[in-house]
Design a protein around this motif. Structure first.
Motif, short mmCIF file in Angstrom:
data_model
loop_
_atom_site.label_atom_id
_atom_site.label_comp_id
_atom_site.label_asym_id
_atom_site.label_seq_id
_atom_site.Cartn_x
_atom_site.Cartn_y
_atom_site.Cartn_z
N LEU A 288 1.68 -10.14 17.98
CA LEU A 288 0.79 -9.17 17.34
C LEU A 288 0.48 -8.07 18.35
N PHE A 289 0.81 -6.83 18.00
CA PHE A 289 0.55 -5.69 18.87
C PHE A 289 -0.61 -4.89 18.30
N LEU B 108 -1.82 -12.24 10.06
CA LEU B 108 -1.59 -11.28 11.14
C LEU B 108 -1.23 -9.91 10.59
N ARG B 109 -0.39 -9.88 9.56
CA ARG B 109 -0.01 -8.59 8.95
C ARG B 109 -1.21 -7.92 8.30
N ARG B 110 -2.06 -8.71 7.67
CA ARG B 110 -3.27 -8.15 7.04
C ARG B 110 -4.15 -7.49 8.10
N PHE B 111 -4.30 -8.16 9.24
CA PHE B 111 -5.10 -7.60 10.33
C PHE B 111 -4.46 -6.32 10.87
N ALA B 112 -3.14 -6.34 11.05
CA ALA B 112 -2.43 -5.18 11.61
C ALA B 112 -2.54 -3.98 10.68
N ARG B 113 -2.44 -4.22 9.37
CA ARG B 113 -2.56 -3.10 8.42
C ARG B 113 -3.96 -2.49 8.47
N LYS B 114 -4.96 -3.34 8.61
CA LYS B 114 -6.35 -2.85 8.59
C LYS B 114 -6.73 -2.13 9.87
N HIS B 115 -6.25 -2.64 11.00
CA HIS B 115 -6.71 -2.11 12.29
C HIS B 115 -5.66 -1.27 13.00
#
Length: 205
Positions: A73-74, A43-50
């Motif tokens: 996840l926001f 989830l953190r990987r996705f948040a950092r990317k997007h």
């Protein structure tokens, strides 16, 4: 015995009880926390990317008690409420209870989708109170144990999580407002958190 010393003994006893409950809770949740760490990393990987934010192990008020949410996840899609299950074996069924078969043993598991629906409804309730009733809120159950074989629609394996996250729509939602609203009502009192985790009538599988 003087009242002063009696109060000290009572306070020491209560502190000892608190520590025993806290340690017991930490031990009982250790296996589940491993799965939550695996999910949180993706989830953190996705948040950092997007562009977004992840909060884990969030306690929110629910009636006179609390509910614990594994992950929030926001992002531009709104809010995703994630429940993690780190169980192995063959999981089947889609009703109130799932069937878990591990070798010769069979167990019944409360459907985590129903558990997570309570979390989703609670998040929506707090966002409505903050004037964010239009904020999209979705729920997702992730089975994080690689030894789990799923014959159910109650959740997805961890391996499919990146695919599902990448399909979330870009609705250009003001997720920062939702993040701030939920942070304001978050329960941070460790005694209330401990009571939530320990109370005998707690229905968290």
């Amino acid at each position: 015995m003087p009242v002063f010393y009696r109060c000290i003994w009572i306070a020491a006893g209560l502190l000892g009880l608190f520590l025993l409950l806290w340690l017991g809770n930490r031990f009982s949740k250790r296996r589940g926390r491993k799965g939550e760490r695996l999910v949180a990393a993706q989830l953190r990987r996705f948040a950092r990317k997007h562009g977004g934010r992840v909060c884990s192990n969030v306690y929110l008020p629910l009636y006179k008690g609390t509910c614990e949410i594994d992950h929030l996840l926001f992002g531009s899609f709104g809010v995703l409420v994630v429940e993690t299950k780190h169980v192995g074996g063959e999981i089947s069924g889609n009703g109130r209870e799932l069937r878990q078969v591990m070798g010769t043993r069979t167990h019944r598991l409360y459907n985590p989708q129903l558990q997570n629906k309570t979390h989703v409804d609670n998040v929506r309730h707090h966002l409505r109170k903050a004037g964010l009733e239009g904020m999209p809120v979705q729920g997702l159950v992730v089975f994080s144990n690689p030894r789990a074989v799923l014959h159910t629609d109650a959740g997805i394996p961890l391996s499919r999580l990146p695919e599902v996250l990448n399909r979330l729509p870009d609705s250009r939602q003001p997720w920062e407002s939702a993040y701030a609203a939920l942070r304001r009502v978050q329960v941070r009192n460790p005694l209330r958190q401990l009571w939530h985790d320990w109370k005998p009538h707690r229905n968290k599988q």
